[in-house]
Each structure stands twice: as C-alpha cells, then as structure tokens.
Design a protein around this motif. Structure first.
Motif, PDB file in Angstrom:
ATOM      1  N   ILE A  42       2.387 -11.724 -10.457  1.00 20.99           N
ATOM      2  CA  ILE A  42       2.547 -10.928  -9.238  1.00 20.99           C
ATOM      3  C   ILE A  42       1.778 -11.564  -8.083  1.00 20.99           C
ATOM      4  O   ILE A  42       2.278 -11.667  -6.959  1.00 20.99           O
ATOM      5  CB  ILE A  42       2.076  -9.492  -9.482  1.00 20.99           C
ATOM      6  CG1 ILE A  42       2.979  -8.792 -10.505  1.00 20.99           C
ATOM      7  CG2 ILE A  42       2.026  -8.698  -8.184  1.00 20.99           C
ATOM      8  CD1 ILE A  42       2.484  -7.436 -10.950  1.00 20.99           C
ATOM      9  N   GLU A  43       0.532 -11.990  -8.350  1.00 16.23           N
ATOM     10  CA  GLU A  43      -0.311 -12.498  -7.263  1.00 16.23           C
ATOM     11  C   GLU A  43       0.078 -13.900  -6.811  1.00 16.23           C
ATOM     12  O   GLU A  43      -0.267 -14.302  -5.698  1.00 16.23           O
ATOM     13  CB  GLU A  43      -1.792 -12.477  -7.673  1.00 16.23           C
ATOM     14  CG  GLU A  43      -2.132 -13.365  -8.849  1.00 16.23           C
ATOM     15  CD  GLU A  43      -2.001 -12.662 -10.189  1.00 16.23           C
ATOM     16  OE1 GLU A  43      -2.475 -13.228 -11.194  1.00 16.23           O
ATOM     17  OE2 GLU A  43      -1.416 -11.564 -10.225  1.00 16.23           O
ATOM     18  N   GLU A  95       2.446  -6.357  -3.507  1.00 13.18           N
ATOM     19  CA  GLU A  95       2.025  -6.681  -4.868  1.00 13.18           C
ATOM     20  C   GLU A  95       1.433  -5.437  -5.528  1.00 13.18           C
ATOM     21  O   GLU A  95       0.430  -4.896  -5.062  1.00 13.18           O
ATOM     22  CB  GLU A  95       1.008  -7.817  -4.833  1.00 13.18           C
ATOM     23  CG  GLU A  95       1.509  -9.049  -4.081  1.00 13.18           C
ATOM     24  CD  GLU A  95       0.405 -10.044  -3.786  1.00 13.18           C
ATOM     25  OE1 GLU A  95      -0.555 -10.117  -4.575  1.00 13.18           O
ATOM     26  OE2 GLU A  95       0.496 -10.723  -2.747  1.00 13.18           O
TER      27      GLU A  95
END
Length: 749
Positions: free
Chosen positions: A289-290, A298
């Motif tokens: 996600i990051e 996010e």
C-alpha cells in the motif's frame, strides 16, 4: 547492526506486470493524475493551524498564535511546558514539572541507565518499580559500542534541544480531536518532530498509559521502553532513532494535517437503494500500500486507538506503517478513540524508514528518501493515510451478521468519502488478528469505494489465489452490471441465510448462484434493515404495520389454490418464524391485509396472504420484497401487498346456533387432503430440500386443522336458551387434555 545511513528498499522493482502479478486495470490508470489538495489549510473554528498564514515562499514558518494562550482542561492537550503542570518533589512541596525537565537535561547523559533515571525524575514511579528493559537492551546489545557512544554524545543532545523548543513553537493550546466531531489540526513537520521528541523523553503529563477513564491513547515512549528484549521492539527503536537522526540533521520543511472525520447517521448511504456502478479495480499479489499505492488514499488497518501497539509490542500493518512514518504517531497525542462512523486522515506525512518481514519477523532495513514525492500548494507531501478500525471477531461467523456488515461498510465509507477525488489503496483490512474474511472485506470496501466513485488498488500481500478470486468476482459482477444496491441486498440475504438457517454455503458461491439464477432479493430480512427505525416498503421511508393481535394467514400453493386460511395467535406466528415487523397494528374502523409471496428455488411457490391489521382506511397499495430462506435454500422473493378489506368477521364465539362443525371448519380452513407425518430428509440434496419444504407445509396444515378440530370440540354443543349461565361457564372452563400426537395424525396408507 546496519548503519543508520544505509538506504534500502525491499520492495524496489517488486511489481512486475510481465509476470502477471496483477489483474484488472493498470496502476497508472488507477492512480490520480494530479496532487489532491484536501483539506485546505485555513484557520477556522474546526481547523487549528499552528503556524502563520499565508505560507511564505522560502518555506519559513512562524508559530501561531504569537501570544501565549495555555489551556489546561479536558478539551485540550495538557502540554509539558504548561504552568499548570506541577510535580510533587516532596509530601508538602510542588514544583514546576517543566522546570524539573529543563534542569534534568542540563546534565550530560551517557548511558541508558542515566536516561532511565532522568525520565523517572519527573514521572511518578509505579508501585511495581518497572525497569526499562527494552531501552537497556537496545543500547547494550542491539547497537554496537561505537553506535551507542555516538547516540549519547551526539544524537541525544540534539533530541533534547528539539524537545525544549516546544516553549517557542507551541504558544497556543492544542485541541483534542474529540469523538463525534469534524476537526483538523495542521502543523509543520518540525512541530511534529518537537512533539515526538517530547514523547521520546516521556514529558507529556498523565500520558504514560491508557486508562479506562481516558479516551486518548498513550503517547509517551514509557511503555515501549518497558518491553522486554523482543527483536521486533528493538527494530522499532531503530526506526525512531533513524527518524530523529534525519530531522535533527536536516530539518524537514513541510506541513502535516490531521483530520478527524465523523459521518452522521443521516449522512450515511442507504446501501440497498444505491444505484452506483461498481468501481474499477487493480488487484495485485505483489507490492504494498505504501509503495505501489503512493499518491492514493492509503488505508491504515487501524486500531480503535490509532497506532494500536506501536508504542508497545505490536508489529503488524498499522504499527509498521506508523514506524515507517513516525509523524503518524503524533496523532495519538490528540485523537480520541474512533467511533463506528469515524476515521482519521493524515495528509502530508513523510516516510523515513524501510523494512522487511512482518509481525515477529519485522526488521528495519534502512533509511528511506521520500523527497521524490511531490508537494501540494500547502507544502504537504502527496501522502494521504486513512485510518479506519475494523471489528474484532471473536468468532469468524460474527462478521457475517448484518449489523457487523453494516458497521464495516459505514466505517469504510467514513474514510473513503474524505475528499471529492482520489483512489483507494487497500488490502486485507481487519483480516489478521481481528479474524476478518478477506473475501467479505473486499466486497465491503468495493461497495464503499464505488459509492464514493473512487477506484481501488487492492494488494493481497503475496496471496495469488486470493488475488484471482477477487478479480474473478469483480469481473462477474461487472458482466452482470451489478450495482452497489443489488450487491448489498445479495450479501444481506446471505447474512440472514447463514445466521438463521446455519447454511454452510460460502459467500462467493451464494453470490454466483443467486445472480446467475436471477433471484435477486429486493429487501432482505425484515428484522435487519438499513434504517434505524425498522424495515421499509419499496425502499421508501415507510414503516411496516404493527399489531398486537397477530396476523391472519392465507396460504396458497404454486397454482394459486388456497390451502390454509386461519387466524393465528402471536405464539403461532412466532413458531412460523414471522417477524414482528410483519405483524399489523390495530386501529378502530378498517382492516387491511398484506399478501406475502415467497419464491423458493427448486420448490413450489408459496404465497402467504391476508396478513390483516386494523389500520388506516386508506386504499393505497404498498409492495416490497423480502428475503426469507426456507430450510437452507437460497432466499427467494417475498412481496407484500396492502389492500383494503371488508369489515372483520364476527368472533367465532358469536356464531349463530345453526352453524355446524362443517361450516365452521370451512370458515377456518379448506384443507384438501389429510396431513402426512413429517419425514427426515437430508438437506444436502436437491430432492431432500424439496421434500423438506413440502413436509413443513403439510406440518403447518396439520397444525391448523388440529387447532380447528379441538377448538370446535371444546365449544358447547347446541346451547339452548334454557341453559343456565353457571352450567355454561363450567362447561367452557373445563380443560381439554391433548396428546402431542393429536397434532400430527398418521397419514392414510
């Protein structure tokens, strides 16, 4: 140990489309083409800005307000340098706690033991006399000798200097982002660093731990230092030390905004009514996600107290994200625990660390340079972290209850609906220690994102089988042109089926079967509806009628022939599994009925008609469909039709003397055949389910017939005008004993 200056990223070049690690839309088509600049940084009653506006071009920030305005109350953070913060130096003497802190750090500190002593000099010792085991382990074993010396000689004095700047950089009060409110706080990255330096030195008064009386999580590093020698705790300390090394060496020049978003019940979507089309999807088994989700919204798989165990032993998704971006930890200072329709959004936080592993294998792998990321017009990095907390399911089946599904969908909506644009980067939210089902959580997030008109980038963290299942389901729903409302009703019907009939059918198999056969539930279980005040008719805000006297049932078979027509008391309707919401409410002059039609797959159509009530004399008709599974079968369609009825028939006790048993029986029922014994059938086969439905219908027909017969037997035979009232009373009051077998007569051979 690795040197703090090493820069490595375990996820570099990990996303390779040529190896088919992803499905759906390419990330480049999902990711926003420009920087999202929400919320705006403007001072208002609901937005506290801790620096002067407008922002100068040279990036220099002046603290705001210019005059000191300290507040020491439950609505504001109790700051370390507040004049109200006092510390007992003896049983009779109080001294300024901040003065003690300043005096303590005038002396050099050369070891972890001296650092512990300094921290405890302005924090009340606990009765257990706890020792900072993790802190000592970090400096005596995790770091080598040269690194330990370098920390105490060079880095720690700079951290102390940064912490003491709180007097100059925070002149006003810092409000608490309280439950039930929409409020933002914007501060510079340097101000965030000052708060974290004070948290590292444990200077915030009364904030060493979370108590039952406090809605705020802990913020001081007190608990982290007290952890044992767990390696993951040591790795988190590396992340924080690397963060401080970075910001004291070259101070960051950006802004971070913390926003608490609360969505009122009246603002939540009516999920069953939504005609929103399903959003675009990118699903990948690689990437994070990051990293790959950078520039999107996010999702942080949050704890109710944001940050979870970041200042303790925790090292899963949220804790890892918080130590990668330590500015997220600042939110624990002023953000109360999240409610069911609330989210925390942090805009502009910078990443400083990289990592490997997860949970017990979490390891700091080096420094991270986030300078390549663009900034918006308010000097915030193009990073938006959305913290939403999932339910903790003690049993996996709990998450399939409608109230749990509704809560999770509303929670996702609270976070995803922040701002008018963007895309969602998410994954298996609440599917680790909270026992969530990734297949269900994907659909929940898909519905929330679709209503917000934002595409999803979903990361399965190496699970290729899950990636393919999610992609196939999304493709199927798109081919069927399914809207959010239709998908919600199907999931709701499955919830009712699973929790009432204890069906073992999987959610996705049920969705495939239901949508392929076209049996799409219109309303679902009447006891579990979208609104707070009860079920609705035709998706309108109109409550179902209620009554005290019980419904009148008119049962018809598939050919439309009437099989049962009997006034049944409330206990009978309960045994028939008729929810109270389907009963009608008595009134004075008129009566209306509701025709209930059930289509059960692979069975004959069963129509329950004339659910009567003494309601309004209006002749308007209301129809709706609700799902009611029968003996483990997929729910069919249930429709209610209200129409005006003639005046109710007089009670049976008042019938004319000429009414014989046959006439009376015909008024109560018109059974065409004798009931048969119930058969034990397996629900694992189609034939078994069909027989079970037929048997259940015949059982209730037998029950109706028995009630009519034995009620007639208990009446006075041919009462005459000469009968004495006392004898009549004695006869009518005599109890009639029955055997249970009387209600289930044997079938004729």
């Amino acid at each position: 140990m690795s040197n703090f200056d090493i820069s490595a990223d375990m996820f570099e070049d990990s996303f390779d489309a040529e190896e088919c690690s992803w499905r759906g839309m390419p990330l480049d088509e999902i990711r926003p083409k420009h920087i999202c600049t929400y919320p705006s940084v403007r001072s208002s009653p609901n937005h506290t800005v801790l620096f002067k506006l407008p922002i100068s071009n040279n990036g220099h920030f002046e603290p705001h307000p210019s005059m000191r305005a300290d507040k020491w109350d439950q609505d504001h953070v109790r700051m370390p340098h507040s004049p109200e913060s006092m510390y007992p130096v003896s049983q009779t003497e109080l001294k300024s706690r901040w003065q003690i802190i300043c005096d303590t750090y005038k002396r050099p500190i050369t070891s972890s033991r001296e650092l512990e002593k300094a921290i405890l000099s302005y924090n009340l010792n606990t009765k257990d006399d706890l020792v900072f085991g993790a802190l000592h382990e970090f400096f005596n074993r995790t770091l080598d000798q040269s690194e330990m010396i370098g920390f105490f000689q060079s880095l720690l004095p700079k951290i102390v200097k940064l912490a003491l700047e709180i007097e100059d950089k925070f002149r006003g009060s810092l409000p608490i982002l309280a439950k039930g409110g929409n409020r933002s706080i914007s501060m510079t990255q340097v101000q965030a660093g000052i708060l974290l330096a004070n948290a590292f030195l444990c200077t915030f008064p009364r904030r060493n731990s979370t108590t039952a009386q406090s809605a705020l999580p802990s913020i001081n590093f007190y608990r982290l230092f007290q952890c044992d020698s767990l390696d993951r705790v040591q790795q988190k300390l590396k992340c924080f030390v690397n963060y401080f090394r970075r910001i004291v060496g070259e101070r960051p020049s950006g802004v971070v905004t913390y926003t608490r978003r609360h969505v009122r019940q009246s603002e939540l979507p009516r999920w069953s009514n939504s005609d929103a089309k399903l959003c675009q999807l990118h699903v990948s088994s690689s990437g994070t996600i990051e990293d790959e989700g950078g520039g999107m919204m996010e999702v942080d798989f949050a704890n109710q107290n944001v940050g979870g165990g970041v200042l303790g032993r925790g090292s899963v998704q949220e804790e890892i994200r918080f130590v990668l971006c330590p500015e997220l930890v600042v939110a624990r200072l002023f953000c109360e625990s999240l409610g069911d329709t609330e989210a925390l959004i942090v805009t502009g936080c910078e990443r400083f660390n990289t990592y490997e592993g997860y949970g017990g294998t979490f390891t700091w792998s080096g420094d991270y340079n986030d300078s390549a990321r663009q900034r918006d017009s308010y000097h915030r990095l193009n990073t938006i972290v959305v913290a939403i907390d999932a339910l903790h399911n003690n049993r996996q089946s709990d998450q399939f209850k409608l109230e749990a599904i509704k809560r999770e969908t509303n929670k996702a909506y609270a976070g995803f609906s922040f701002g008018q644009e963007g895309a969602i980067a998410t994954g298996n939210w609440g599917c680790g220690a909270f026992n969530g089902d990734p297949l269900l959580k994907f659909l929940i997030q898909l519905m929330a994102a679709s209503v917000c008109r934002k595409p999803i980038a979903y990361f399965t963290f190496g699970d290729e089988e899950l990636r393919d299942k999610l992609f196939e389901m999304h493709q199927f729903l798109m081919r069927k042109d399914v809207t959010v409302g239709v998908l919600w009703r199907v999931i709701r019907a499955y919830s009712f089926l699973k929790n009432v009939s204890k069906s073992g059918e999987s959610l996705y198999d049920y969705i495939y079967c239901t949508l392929d056969t076209g049996h799409i539930p219109d309303v679902g279980c009447p006891m579990e509806c979208d609104t707070e005040d009860g079920p609705t008719v035709d998706n309108q805000n109109q409550k179902m009628p209620q009554e005290d006297g019980g419904p009148t049932l008119d049962v018809r078979n598939h050919q439309g022939e009437k099989t049962v027509g009997q006034s049944v008391k409330n206990d009978v309707s309960a045994e028939l599994n008729i929810p109270e919401g389907l009963s009608s409410k008595s009134a004075a002059n008129s009566e209306s009925t509701s025709k209930v039609e059930i289509d059960a797959p692979s069975s004959s159509k069963l129509t329950l008609g004339t659910i009567s009530d003494h309601g309004n004399a209006s002749t308007k008709e209301n129809t709706s469909t609700i799902t009611d599974p029968v003996n483990g079968l997929a729910p069919g369609r249930l429709s209610l039709k209200r129409e005006k009825l003639p005046k109710p028939i007089a009670p049976v006790e008042g019938l004319d003397d000429s009414t014989d048993d046959a006439d009376l029986s015909s008024k109560r029922t018109s059974l065409k055949s004798e009931p048969m014994d119930a058969e034990t059938c397996s629900l694992q086969t189609e034939e078994g389910r069909r027989k079970c439905i037929e048997t259940e219908k015949k059982r209730w027909q037998a029950y109706q017939s028995a009630m009519v017969k034995f009620t007639n037997d208990s009446k006075i035979d041919n009462p005459s005008p000469t009968s004495s009232p006392s004898s009549t009373k004695r006869t009518m009051g005599k109890p009639v004993k029955r055997k249970i077998s009387d209600y289930f007569p044997k079938s004729t051979p």
